[in-house]
Each structure stands twice: as structure tokens, then as C-alpha cells.
Design a protein around this motif. Structure first.
Motif, mmCIF file in Angstrom:
data_model
loop_
_atom_site.group_PDB
_atom_site.id
_atom_site.type_symbol
_atom_site.label_atom_id
_atom_site.label_comp_id
_atom_site.label_asym_id
_atom_site.label_seq_id
_atom_site.Cartn_x
_atom_site.Cartn_y
_atom_site.Cartn_z
ATOM 1 N N VAL A 20 0.830 -1.197 0.000
ATOM 2 C CA VAL A 20 0.000 0.000 0.000
ATOM 3 C C VAL A 20 0.865 1.248 0.000
ATOM 4 C CG1 VAL A 20 -1.740 1.321 1.273
ATOM 5 C CG2 VAL A 20 -1.860 -1.185 1.230
ATOM 6 N N SER A 21 1.893 1.260 0.850
ATOM 7 C CA SER A 21 2.761 2.444 0.922
ATOM 8 C C SER A 21 4.137 2.077 1.442
ATOM 9 C CB SER A 21 2.133 3.501 1.844
ATOM 10 O OG SER A 21 2.011 3.011 3.171
ATOM 11 N N TRP B 241 -10.374 -1.833 4.796
ATOM 12 C CA TRP B 241 -9.601 -2.790 4.009
ATOM 13 C C TRP B 241 -9.999 -4.231 4.319
ATOM 14 C CZ3 TRP B 241 -4.299 -0.059 5.182
ATOM 15 C CH2 TRP B 241 -4.157 1.046 4.355
ATOM 16 N N ARG C 104 -1.197 -5.119 2.446
ATOM 17 C CA ARG C 104 -2.449 -5.859 2.605
ATOM 18 C C ARG C 104 -2.192 -7.295 2.171
ATOM 19 N NH1 ARG C 104 -5.720 -0.843 0.486
ATOM 20 N NH2 ARG C 104 -5.098 -1.528 -1.589
#
Length: 239
Positions: free
Chosen positions: A100-101, A195, A129
Motif C-alpha cells: 500500500v505504501s 480494508w 495488505r
């Protein structure tokens, strides 16, 4: 200070050679007779030292072929470091991991303590995730000391071959051999709930892990949030 026994000294010497890169991952150690001669110890003393390295997952014995430096393939990751399964099912499957980041930051007090660095030191923070059967079941928040992973890029991370721990080992010489985990109950944050397909503040399992290297040095700090609606933590202990 308590002195080391003969086999402990041998274990320490082999470990130091591994850290220095004398024996790269996947490479065989020298034959027992050659290594015992080099270290000036008996075969029995050498075997006792190697037995401990095998028990700690640092090296592996292959029947009829010798002893090799452990590699982090997906099978090893699944067996030793991934402990999530569906309810009442013991078989593990590899998760699909989606980054995700990846951001640059400075270590807070907890991160600094877990990674054994000074508060305010530069770190990488990653959020992943994890999916099983197409459903997001867990969120990983990972912190890494930038000194160990100076050239880490999003592209290298996303395009890696194999597991995250393979990336650490192959590109940065950081070999995770074991982990220390603590589990606690928690509540899903608004973002994590979205999520994970849950309501905000729904119950979740929080898994807090320090991944340790060959010399018991902390390589990674990870906090995982698991949706336990259909999945649970599963670990097998071998006596």
C-alpha cells in the motif's frame, strides 16, 4: 563473565563467518573433516555446534549432500513465519501481498526500542495488505532501519522475486532466522476496517513481531492486524 565451551566457540566462529558472507545463502559448508581440521576441533564438537545452528534455522542439513546455509524461499517463509489459516483448517497457503505504501520516516520510541536504534533515527515504514482466496484478511505495518536497507525502493520491493525475507537476504545481506511474537486483542481502526471488510472498532487480533538475524540482532519490526471472522493464528510446535 562465563567462558564459552568448545562447541559454543565453534558455533560463534561459524556464525561470524556467515555474517561476513564467507558462506553465501544456499552454499554448502565445508565437509565436516575439513571444517573440523580448520577449526582444530573434533568431529563431535563440530557436530554439536552445527546441530545448534540447524535447530535455530541458520543452516539446514540435506540428506547425503551436506549442510547448507538456509535460504528464504516461499516454503520456508510459510512454515516458519506465516501463521494464518482458515478456521479449523491446518493447511497453510501463501498469501498474496499488496504494498500500500512505502514511506521515509523517523523512528518513534516503540520502533527505536524494537529495532535497537536511537529514537528519531531514519526508518522505512511499509504497509501491506495480505489476501487469502482473494479476500484481504490481514494488514502488516513494517518498520525497517534505513541503515540496513539504504537503497530500498518501491520498485525493488514490488518487483522482488519470492518473499519479503528473500529480498532482505538477497539484496541487503539481512538474514532473518527467527522471530519473537506477542499476540493481543484489539479493535480495528477505521482504515483497517475498510480494508478488512469490517465495521470500525470491530475485534481483531494484533500480532507484534520482531524478526531477528543470525546474531539475534533485530532486523524488522512488524505489527499485523488480523480479521478473525474466518481466519485464526495457527502455530505448530515440534518438541
Amino acid at each position: 563473565m562465563k567462558s564459552l565451551t568448545a562447541y559454543q566457540e565453534v558455533k560463534q566462529k561459524i556464525t561470524e563467518d556467515l555474517v561476513r558472507g564467507r558462506y553465501p545463502m544456499g552454499q554448502a559448508l565445508p565437509a565436516e573433516k575439513d571444517l573440523s581440521k580448520e577449526l582444530d576441533v573434533s568431529i563431535g564438537t563440530l557436530r554439536k555446534a552445527v546441530d545448534e545452528l540447524v535447530a535455530e534455522g541458520i543452516v539446514v542439513r540435506r540428506q547425503g549432500r551436506g549442510t547448507y546455509v538456509a535460504e528464504h524461499d516461499l516454503k520456508r517463509l510459510l512454515y516458519y513465519f506465516f501463521h494464518v489459516v482458515k478456521h479449523d483448517i491446518d493447511k497453510k497457503v501463501n498469501p498474496k501481498v499488496e504494498l500500500v505504501s512505502l514511506t521515509s520516516a523517523t523512528a518513534n520510541k516503540e520502533e527505536a526500542t524494537k529495532l535497537n536504534i536511537k529514537e528519531g533515527s531514519p526508518v522505512w515504514r511499509l504497509v501491506n495488505r495480505l489476501y487469502l482466496e482473494g479476500k484481504c484478511v490481514m494488514i502488516d505495518q513494517i518498520t525497517l532501519d534505513k541503515k540496513r536497507f539504504q537503497k530500498l525502493t518501491r520498485a525493488d520491493y514490488v518487483n522482488r522475486e519470492g518473499s519479503i525475507y528473500q529480498l532482505y537476504q538477497m539484496q541487503y545481506g539481512q538474514t532473518v532466522v527467527r522471530s519473537s511474537e506477542r499476540l493481543r486483542a484489539g479493535l480495528a481502526t477505521k482504515q483497517h476496517a475498510e480494508w478488512l471488510g469490517m465495521k470500525p472498532h470491530a475485534p481483531v487480533l494484533i500480532i507484534r513481531r520482531v524478526a531477528l538475524g543470525i546474531q539475534d540482532d533485530p532486523i524488522e519490526w512488524r505489527v499485523s492486524t488480523l480479521n478473525t471472522d474466518q481466519h485464526e493464528y495457527f502455530s505448530e510446535l515440534i518438541a
